[in-house]
Design a protein around this motif. Sequence first.
Motif, PDB file in Angstrom:
ATOM      1  N   ASP A   1       0.806  -1.224   0.000  1.00 20.08           N
ATOM      2  CA  ASP A   1       0.000   0.000   0.000  1.00 20.08           C
ATOM      3  C   ASP A   1       0.842   1.278   0.000  1.00 20.08           C
ATOM      4  O   ASP A   1       0.288   2.376  -0.113  1.00 20.08           O
ATOM      5  CB  ASP A   1      -0.941   0.018   1.206  1.00 20.08           C
ATOM      6  N   GLN A   2       2.149   1.155   0.125  1.00 15.53           N
ATOM      7  CA  GLN A   2       3.000   2.336   0.108  1.00 15.53           C
ATOM      8  C   GLN A   2       3.261   2.793  -1.322  1.00 15.53           C
ATOM      9  O   GLN A   2       3.034   2.061  -2.282  1.00 15.53           O
ATOM     10  CB  GLN A   2       4.328   2.048   0.809  1.00 15.53           C
ATOM     11  N   GLU A   3       3.736   4.047  -1.456  1.00 16.62           N
ATOM     12  CA  GLU A   3       4.127   4.544  -2.770  1.00 16.62           C
ATOM     13  C   GLU A   3       5.195   3.630  -3.361  1.00 16.62           C
ATOM     14  O   GLU A   3       6.028   3.073  -2.625  1.00 16.62           O
ATOM     15  CB  GLU A   3       4.663   5.972  -2.651  1.00 16.62           C
ATOM     16  N   PRO A   4       5.197   3.451  -4.685  1.00 20.14           N
ATOM     17  CA  PRO A   4       6.088   2.458  -5.300  1.00 20.14           C
ATOM     18  C   PRO A   4       7.558   2.595  -4.917  1.00 20.14           C
ATOM     19  O   PRO A   4       8.198   1.602  -4.567  1.00 20.14           O
ATOM     20  CB  PRO A   4       5.883   2.687  -6.799  1.00 20.14           C
ATOM     21  N   TRP A   5       8.115   3.824  -4.969  1.00 17.04           N
ATOM     22  CA  TRP A   5       9.536   3.949  -4.642  1.00 17.04           C
ATOM     23  C   TRP A   5       9.785   3.709  -3.159  1.00 17.04           C
ATOM     24  O   TRP A   5      10.744   3.031  -2.795  1.00 17.04           O
ATOM     25  CB  TRP A   5      10.086   5.322  -5.048  1.00 17.04           C
ATOM     26  N   GLU A   6       8.953   4.256  -2.297  1.00 17.41           N
ATOM     27  CA  GLU A   6       9.132   4.067  -0.869  1.00 17.41           C
ATOM     28  C   GLU A   6       9.052   2.579  -0.507  1.00 17.41           C
ATOM     29  O   GLU A   6       9.814   2.096   0.340  1.00 17.41           O
ATOM     30  CB  GLU A   6       8.091   4.849  -0.072  1.00 17.41           C
ATOM     31  N   ALA A   7       8.143   1.842  -1.160  1.00 17.47           N
ATOM     32  CA  ALA A   7       8.012   0.409  -0.892  1.00 17.47           C
ATOM     33  C   ALA A   7       9.273  -0.336  -1.318  1.00 17.47           C
ATOM     34  O   ALA A   7       9.792  -1.176  -0.579  1.00 17.47           O
ATOM     35  CB  ALA A   7       6.792  -0.141  -1.614  1.00 17.47           C
ATOM     36  N   LEU A   8       9.774  -0.030  -2.507  1.00 20.16           N
ATOM     37  CA  LEU A   8      10.986  -0.702  -2.995  1.00 20.16           C
ATOM     38  C   LEU A   8      12.179  -0.380  -2.111  1.00 20.16           C
ATOM     39  O   LEU A   8      12.938  -1.285  -1.730  1.00 20.16           O
ATOM     40  CB  LEU A   8      11.266  -0.282  -4.436  1.00 20.16           C
TER      41      LEU A   8
END
Length: 210
Positions: free
Chosen positions: A109-116
């Motif tokens: 559920d996090q923003e794509p870059w923050e999750a990666l």
Amino acid sequence: MSTDDAGDRTGREMTPADPQTPTSTPGPRVAVRRPQRADARRNFDALVDAAREVFARDGAAASLEQIARRAGVNIATLYRNFPTRQDLFETVYLDEVEALARAAADLHDQEPWEALAAWLRQFVRYATTKKAIFDALNHQDPMFVAARQLIHDAGRPLLQRAQDAGQARGDATFDDVLFLIRGISGADYVEEAQRERVLAMALDGVRARG
């Protein structure tokens, strides 16, 4: 036979260290069973946590007595849960792999870059643990092969999602990223702050420009 190698692996049921692995494919399996009783599970988990820390600091030859003391149990409890040193190596390794898989699901559920980026930071911890016990693992064992596949199945969609959002460079493969992060994880840093700076620079290399 040394006390560290005491115990017989024959005939013990092959069961997952944690049945909650978030994957649709069969997960890696080890030769020890996580206890069902709450107090026994606490001891088991404390031993795994202590072993991870002690192995990361002292390497695969670290004292099992020290691990037991750090976990707050006696050595008999350690051997009751992990009859051989190899059992402990494999369980610690698999625990890290399954934590990576769970983290990937939790970061959805996090923003794509923050999750990666968050997942790759956790991968550094995994890589540090793996480095400490690498030579003790049987890399041809089906458990090890399945664990490697689980890592790819967990992390690759995070990279793809960041690339689809234009937040990670499109020419990077998942293997490229793992080689990069694994490489910096294996270095001997002067201090933890230096490791964080180097990791930040590596993440900058993965992130899309502009």
